[in-house]
Design a protein around this motif. Sequence first.
Motif, short mmCIF file in Angstrom:
data_model
loop_
_atom_site.label_atom_id
_atom_site.label_comp_id
_atom_site.label_asym_id
_atom_site.label_seq_id
_atom_site.Cartn_x
_atom_site.Cartn_y
_atom_site.Cartn_z
N UNK A 54 0.84 -1.19 0.00
CA UNK A 54 0.00 0.00 0.00
C UNK A 54 0.88 1.24 0.00
N UNK A 55 0.93 1.99 -1.15
CA UNK A 55 1.72 3.22 -1.24
C UNK A 55 1.16 4.09 -2.35
N UNK A 56 1.51 5.39 -2.32
CA UNK A 56 1.15 6.28 -3.41
C UNK A 56 2.16 6.11 -4.54
N UNK A 57 1.72 6.26 -5.75
CA UNK A 57 2.66 6.19 -6.85
C UNK A 57 2.22 7.13 -7.97
N UNK A 58 3.21 7.50 -8.78
CA UNK A 58 2.95 8.34 -9.94
C UNK A 58 4.04 8.03 -10.96
N UNK A 59 3.73 8.12 -12.23
CA UNK A 59 4.75 7.88 -13.25
C UNK A 59 4.60 8.88 -14.38
N UNK A 60 5.71 9.16 -15.02
CA UNK A 60 5.71 10.06 -16.17
C UNK A 60 6.66 9.49 -17.20
N UNK A 61 6.35 9.66 -18.48
CA UNK A 61 7.16 9.10 -19.55
C UNK A 61 7.64 10.23 -20.45
N UNK A 62 8.88 10.15 -20.86
CA UNK A 62 9.39 11.13 -21.82
C UNK A 62 9.82 10.42 -23.08
N UNK A 63 9.73 11.10 -24.18
CA UNK A 63 10.19 10.58 -25.46
C UNK A 63 11.25 11.53 -26.00
N UNK A 64 12.28 10.99 -26.60
CA UNK A 64 13.38 11.80 -27.12
C UNK A 64 13.64 11.44 -28.57
N UNK A 65 14.07 12.43 -29.33
CA UNK A 65 14.46 12.20 -30.72
C UNK A 65 15.80 12.87 -30.96
N UNK A 66 16.72 12.15 -31.55
CA UNK A 66 18.00 12.70 -31.95
C UNK A 66 18.07 12.64 -33.47
N UNK A 67 17.99 13.79 -34.10
CA UNK A 67 18.04 13.84 -35.57
C UNK A 67 19.30 14.60 -35.97
N UNK A 68 20.16 13.94 -36.70
CA UNK A 68 21.40 14.57 -37.14
C UNK A 68 21.13 15.50 -38.32
N UNK A 69 21.85 16.61 -38.34
CA UNK A 69 21.74 17.54 -39.45
C UNK A 69 22.54 17.04 -40.64
N UNK A 70 22.54 17.81 -41.71
CA UNK A 70 23.25 17.41 -42.91
C UNK A 70 24.20 18.51 -43.38
N UNK A 71 25.35 18.08 -43.85
CA UNK A 71 26.27 18.95 -44.56
C UNK A 71 26.12 18.61 -46.03
N UNK A 72 25.79 19.58 -46.84
CA UNK A 72 25.57 19.33 -48.27
C UNK A 72 26.17 20.49 -49.06
N UNK A 73 27.41 20.30 -49.49
CA UNK A 73 28.11 21.31 -50.29
C UNK A 73 28.03 20.88 -51.75
N UNK A 74 27.62 21.78 -52.60
CA UNK A 74 27.60 21.47 -54.03
C UNK A 74 28.27 22.60 -54.80
N UNK A 75 28.71 22.28 -56.01
CA UNK A 75 29.34 23.28 -56.87
C UNK A 75 28.56 23.38 -58.17
N UNK A 76 28.60 24.56 -58.72
CA UNK A 76 27.95 24.79 -60.01
C UNK A 76 28.80 25.77 -60.80
N UNK A 77 29.18 25.48 -61.99
CA UNK A 77 28.91 24.25 -62.74
C UNK A 77 29.81 23.11 -62.27
N UNK A 78 29.46 21.89 -62.67
CA UNK A 78 30.27 20.75 -62.25
C UNK A 78 31.52 20.62 -63.11
N UNK A 79 31.49 21.16 -64.32
CA UNK A 79 32.69 21.22 -65.16
C UNK A 79 33.14 22.67 -65.17
N UNK A 80 34.26 22.91 -64.51
CA UNK A 80 34.74 24.28 -64.36
C UNK A 80 35.36 24.82 -65.64
N UNK A 81 36.18 24.00 -66.27
CA UNK A 81 36.87 24.49 -67.47
C UNK A 81 37.08 23.33 -68.44
#
Length: 195
Positions: free
Chosen positions: A27-54
Amino acid sequence: MSFKKQIGMGITTAVLGLTLIGGGTFAYFSSSAETNSTFAAGTLDLSTEPSTLIDVDNLKPGDSMVRTFELHNNGSLDIDTVYLETDYSVIDAEGNNSSDFGEHIEVEFLYNVNNLDEVIYKTTLAELQDMTPEAINENIFYPDLGDKGLPVGTTHDLFVKFNFVDNGEDQNEFQGDSLDLTWTFVATQTEGEVK
């Protein structure tokens, strides 16, 4: 009170006490709570234009070509630094080269289209190929991009002048030769931060 009644009462008291003790552990009091977490990695996206320089032919000593290309940050993270890796191969048409054709192709990195005489850095393809990516960033990209790097969604124009250097000497060994150049741009992230 008789002895039997006293024993019965003692047993009843003991059972009641054990029941209260046993029941007390559940016989006791109780309480519970739940957390959710998300880890989303960012992106590095380097591009060049034009792809043929010379892509030019029929070069002769003394010729020069100015080309413009853009670096785009299409990712979700800011780019801190850009490194340049240079690789080239020479096709010796006559099989008579005593020196590297890349030593005779000078590269000038320029500030902008309005000031093409303002050179950020000048070197040859042969020297550029032997430089470390860090040295290239320090001499070429950092003077232009500075501390801000290349933020998300931005574009940076880069102007390059290629010179087939006329050294005033016999350069007949390069007649008919070609040089295939590959530039690989490598972007790095900014430092991690508290989120």
